[in-house]
Design a protein around this motif. Structure first.
Motif, mmCIF file in Angstrom:
data_model
loop_
_atom_site.group_PDB
_atom_site.id
_atom_site.type_symbol
_atom_site.label_atom_id
_atom_site.label_comp_id
_atom_site.label_asym_id
_atom_site.label_seq_id
_atom_site.Cartn_x
_atom_site.Cartn_y
_atom_site.Cartn_z
ATOM 1 N N GLY A 144 62.848 48.583 38.476
ATOM 2 C CA GLY A 144 63.507 47.186 38.754
ATOM 3 C C GLY A 144 62.361 46.153 38.054
ATOM 4 O O GLY A 144 62.880 44.849 38.193
ATOM 5 N N GLY A 145 61.510 46.443 37.698
ATOM 6 C CA GLY A 145 60.449 45.423 36.963
ATOM 7 C C GLY A 145 59.296 44.998 37.514
ATOM 8 O O GLY A 145 58.671 44.033 37.177
ATOM 9 N N PHE A 146 58.893 45.472 38.886
ATOM 10 C CA PHE A 146 57.843 44.972 39.522
ATOM 11 C C PHE A 146 56.370 45.117 38.711
ATOM 12 O O PHE A 146 55.867 43.923 38.844
ATOM 13 N N VAL A 147 56.198 46.049 38.262
ATOM 14 C CA VAL A 147 54.920 46.348 37.514
ATOM 15 C C VAL A 147 54.763 45.246 36.381
ATOM 16 O O VAL A 147 53.967 44.664 36.322
ATOM 17 N N LYS A 148 55.933 45.066 35.562
ATOM 18 C CA LYS A 148 55.843 44.335 34.460
ATOM 19 C C LYS A 148 55.776 42.626 34.821
ATOM 20 O O LYS A 148 55.069 41.945 34.420
ATOM 21 N N ASP A 149 56.416 42.505 35.953
ATOM 22 C CA ASP A 149 56.439 40.971 36.612
ATOM 23 C C ASP A 149 54.980 40.719 37.119
ATOM 24 O O ASP A 149 54.196 39.633 36.700
ATOM 25 N N ALA A 150 54.363 41.536 37.941
ATOM 26 C CA ALA A 150 52.975 41.388 38.362
ATOM 27 C C ALA A 150 51.955 41.376 37.375
ATOM 28 O O ALA A 150 51.086 40.510 37.513
ATOM 29 N N ALA A 151 52.371 42.069 36.325
ATOM 30 C CA ALA A 151 51.104 42.343 35.444
ATOM 31 C C ALA A 151 51.287 41.006 34.513
ATOM 32 O O ALA A 151 50.233 40.364 34.076
ATOM 33 N N ARG A 152 52.322 40.526 34.136
ATOM 34 C CA ARG A 152 52.344 39.340 33.318
ATOM 35 C C ARG A 152 52.135 38.077 34.161
ATOM 36 O O ARG A 152 51.147 37.330 33.554
ATOM 37 N N LEU A 153 52.118 38.083 35.411
ATOM 38 C CA LEU A 153 51.775 36.894 36.000
ATOM 39 C C LEU A 153 50.349 36.846 36.221
ATOM 40 O O LEU A 153 49.511 35.856 36.046
ATOM 41 N N LEU A 154 49.799 38.060 36.700
ATOM 42 C CA LEU A 154 48.302 38.155 36.875
ATOM 43 C C LEU A 154 47.556 37.883 35.212
ATOM 44 O O LEU A 154 46.489 37.288 35.300
ATOM 45 N N TYR A 155 48.097 38.445 34.420
ATOM 46 C CA TYR A 155 47.717 38.309 33.193
ATOM 47 C C TYR A 155 47.509 37.018 32.650
ATOM 48 O O TYR A 155 46.655 36.648 31.650
ATOM 49 N N SER A 156 48.484 36.084 32.977
ATOM 50 C CA SER A 156 48.459 34.771 32.623
ATOM 51 C C SER A 156 47.835 34.026 33.485
ATOM 52 O O SER A 156 47.690 32.678 33.400
ATOM 53 N N GLY A 157 47.117 34.420 34.495
ATOM 54 C CA GLY A 157 46.334 33.721 35.613
ATOM 55 C C GLY A 157 47.114 33.033 36.532
ATOM 56 O O GLY A 157 46.709 31.976 37.385
ATOM 57 N N VAL A 158 48.511 33.267 36.957
ATOM 58 C CA VAL A 158 49.127 32.864 37.964
ATOM 59 C C VAL A 158 48.989 33.567 39.247
ATOM 60 O O VAL A 158 49.012 35.133 39.209
ATOM 61 N N ASP A 159 49.113 33.237 40.342
ATOM 62 C CA ASP A 159 49.141 34.098 41.599
ATOM 63 C C ASP A 159 50.204 34.970 41.945
ATOM 64 O O ASP A 159 51.250 34.483 41.838
ATOM 65 N N VAL A 160 49.872 36.087 42.513
ATOM 66 C CA VAL A 160 51.001 37.075 42.876
ATOM 67 C C VAL A 160 50.754 37.138 44.344
ATOM 68 O O VAL A 160 49.531 37.506 44.735
ATOM 69 N N ASP A 161 51.881 37.190 45.329
ATOM 70 C CA ASP A 161 51.578 37.660 46.535
ATOM 71 C C ASP A 161 52.454 38.668 47.005
ATOM 72 O O ASP A 161 53.696 38.903 46.657
ATOM 73 N N VAL A 162 51.739 39.436 47.696
ATOM 74 C CA VAL A 162 52.316 40.757 48.581
ATOM 75 C C VAL A 162 52.154 40.665 49.817
ATOM 76 O O VAL A 162 51.090 40.475 50.364
ATOM 77 N N VAL A 163 53.220 40.672 50.527
ATOM 78 C CA VAL A 163 53.297 40.570 52.157
ATOM 79 C C VAL A 163 53.657 41.913 52.862
ATOM 80 O O VAL A 163 54.684 42.462 52.473
ATOM 81 N N GLN A 164 52.878 42.347 53.790
ATOM 82 C CA GLN A 164 53.046 43.629 54.198
ATOM 83 C C GLN A 164 53.344 43.502 55.662
ATOM 84 O O GLN A 164 52.362 43.335 56.544
ATOM 85 N N ILE A 165 54.671 43.747 56.192
ATOM 86 C CA ILE A 165 54.992 43.359 57.807
ATOM 87 C C ILE A 165 55.044 44.781 58.514
ATOM 88 O O ILE A 165 55.770 45.600 58.160
ATOM 89 N N GLY A 166 54.216 44.925 59.403
ATOM 90 C CA GLY A 166 53.893 46.229 60.346
ATOM 91 C C GLY A 166 53.191 47.083 59.316
ATOM 92 O O GLY A 166 53.169 48.145 59.267
#
Length: 421
Positions: A144-166
């Motif tokens: 679906g592209g999660f790894v690419k999106d997260a890597a691009r954002l982090l590599y660019s110095g942009v915040d990435v948020d993951v929320v784990q409910i339960g």
């Protein structure tokens, strides 16, 4: 006739034979010691050789993630990303800012894409044995592209948020999604370290992992685990249950305060059961390590496992604890997790979680059905257990623009919007 004393001759030859035998034993002992020394030296050499190979492999991974020349690079032309200026991410006592990373040399878009694809291949390729994440759900997130999106954002110095409910206690043994996320962080940090010559903490502080757990006993252990693992990234816990966005909206439709403190009845296990090992300190009996995970708004998940208690001579009703806990509407929870109230006046209203994970013992569908389609906190990626009547949930997600990927126990939903923010 001359007399020959054979006794003396025998004694003489016997003495010489003993001397030769003693010398031969010394030679054999010396030879054995020499061979043992050689074997020891070979073992030492092999050990250092293997350590050198491991070091080279790590360097090779880092070089593979970066461009072939390993020149210092910076991602400066990601047109689909917002300017990574001040983005606070946690509570008012702890504010993090996305710091743009720049150097004298800039990458082209092709070079940036090559770096991101290398990270993706290291984490998602079926043929790659270096990162073993054997999970269909992780594969769905990869495709679906999660790894690419997260890597691009982090590599660019942009915040990435993951929320784990339960979230239970935060780090479950063998959790494939957690393993994948940790691998993602390691690879991006390795790339940034070579590219930007920055400290690891810069990239890791841009990754914000919020753990939501309603059970007081589980949350106590969760807090301890987050403190122990604070070096991984920016982590925090929220002790609350999640309810529909439409809960009590009729009473206060304009209430955007994240301090929604409605109380709800919650059923969980007594705190005598260790939430990680399952050991009950009162009876001295060992229960399954996952038994405290079945806490819920209903007694049914706990009563479903009654046999586990009766087999050990225990009464399940002696272990059910009824507690009034804080509940928060989905969007209120995300507002707190994102720290939106701290920077909303700056005009940056587009921030939302990249990934939301839900595991709430039969209430996953109810939470998702209660997400307001107009909520500014729709995640790009959503993973939940479909052990519920998920037909309405699937319709609701598809109406909001999600594509669905189903495995045996879970569903991965991917939002069909090109821009992450």
């Amino acid at each position: 006739m001359a007399q020959v004393n054979y006794g003396n001759i025998t004694r003489t030859f016997g003495a010489k034979s003993s001397t030769i035998s003693a010398k031969w034993k010394s030679v054999k002992l010396f030879t054995v010691l020499c061979w043992l020394s050689v074997l020891l030296l070979v073992q030492i050499y092999v050990a250092f050789f293997l350590l050198d190979i491991e070091r080279c492999k790590k360097q090779q991974d880092a070089r593979l993630i970066n461009n072939p020349s390993n020149a210092a690079v910076a991602v400066t032309n990601a047109s689909s990303l917002p300017s990574p200026s001040t983005m606070s991410t946690t509570t008012s006592s702890k504010v993090h800012h996305a710091i743009p990373i720049t150097t004298a040399t800039s990458t082209t878009m092709a070079e940036e894409s090559e770096i991101i694809m290398s990270v993706h291949n290291l984490l998602c390729s079926n043929n790659n044995s270096k990162v073993k994440v054997k999970s269909k759900d992780w594969k769905h997130l990869c495709s679906g592209g999660f790894v690419k999106d997260a890597a691009r954002l982090l590599y660019s110095g942009v915040d990435v948020d993951v929320v784990q409910i339960g979230a239970h206690v935060g780090f479950e043994v063998g959790d494939p999604i957690a393993s994948g996320i940790l691998g993602l962080l390691d690879k991006v940090v390795a790339a940034a370290a070579l590219s930007f010559m920055q400290e690891e903490v810069v990239q890791r502080d841009h990754f914000h992992w919020t753990f939501v757990e309603p059970s007081p006993a589980n949350f106590k252990r969760l807090s301890e685990n987050l403190s122990k693992n604070s070096h991984i990234c920016d982590m925090r816990g929220i002790n609350a249950a999640v309810v529909s966005d439409f809960t009590n909206k009729e009473d206060d439709p304009n209430n955007n305060n994240n301090n929604n403190s409605n109380q709800m009845i919650f059923y969980s296990m007594r705190d005598t059961i260790d939430p990680e090992t399952g050991y009950d300190s009162i009876s001295g009996k060992k229960l399954p390590f996952w038994i405290t995970q079945v806490s819920s708004f209903s007694k049914l998940p706990i009563l479903y496992n009654e046999k586990i208690f009766t087999e050990r001579g225990l009464d399940v009703n002696d272990y059910i604890v009824e507690t009034k806990i804080k509940s928060m509407r989905y969007s209120d929870l995300m507002r707190e997790a994102m720290g939106v109230e701290q920077y909303s006046s700056s005009g940056q209203q587009g921030r939302r979680p990249l990934l939301v994970l839900i595991d709430t013992e039969l209430f996953d569908c109810e939470i998702i059905n209660g997400i307001d389609p107009s909520s500014p906190f729709l995640p790009k990626y959503l993973l939940f257990e479909h052990k519920c009547d998920h037909r309405e949930t699937y319709r609701h997600l598809e109406a909001m623009g999600y594509s669905l990927y189903r495995s045996v126990d879970n569903t991965v939903a991917v939002l069909n919007h090109e821009n992450i923010r």
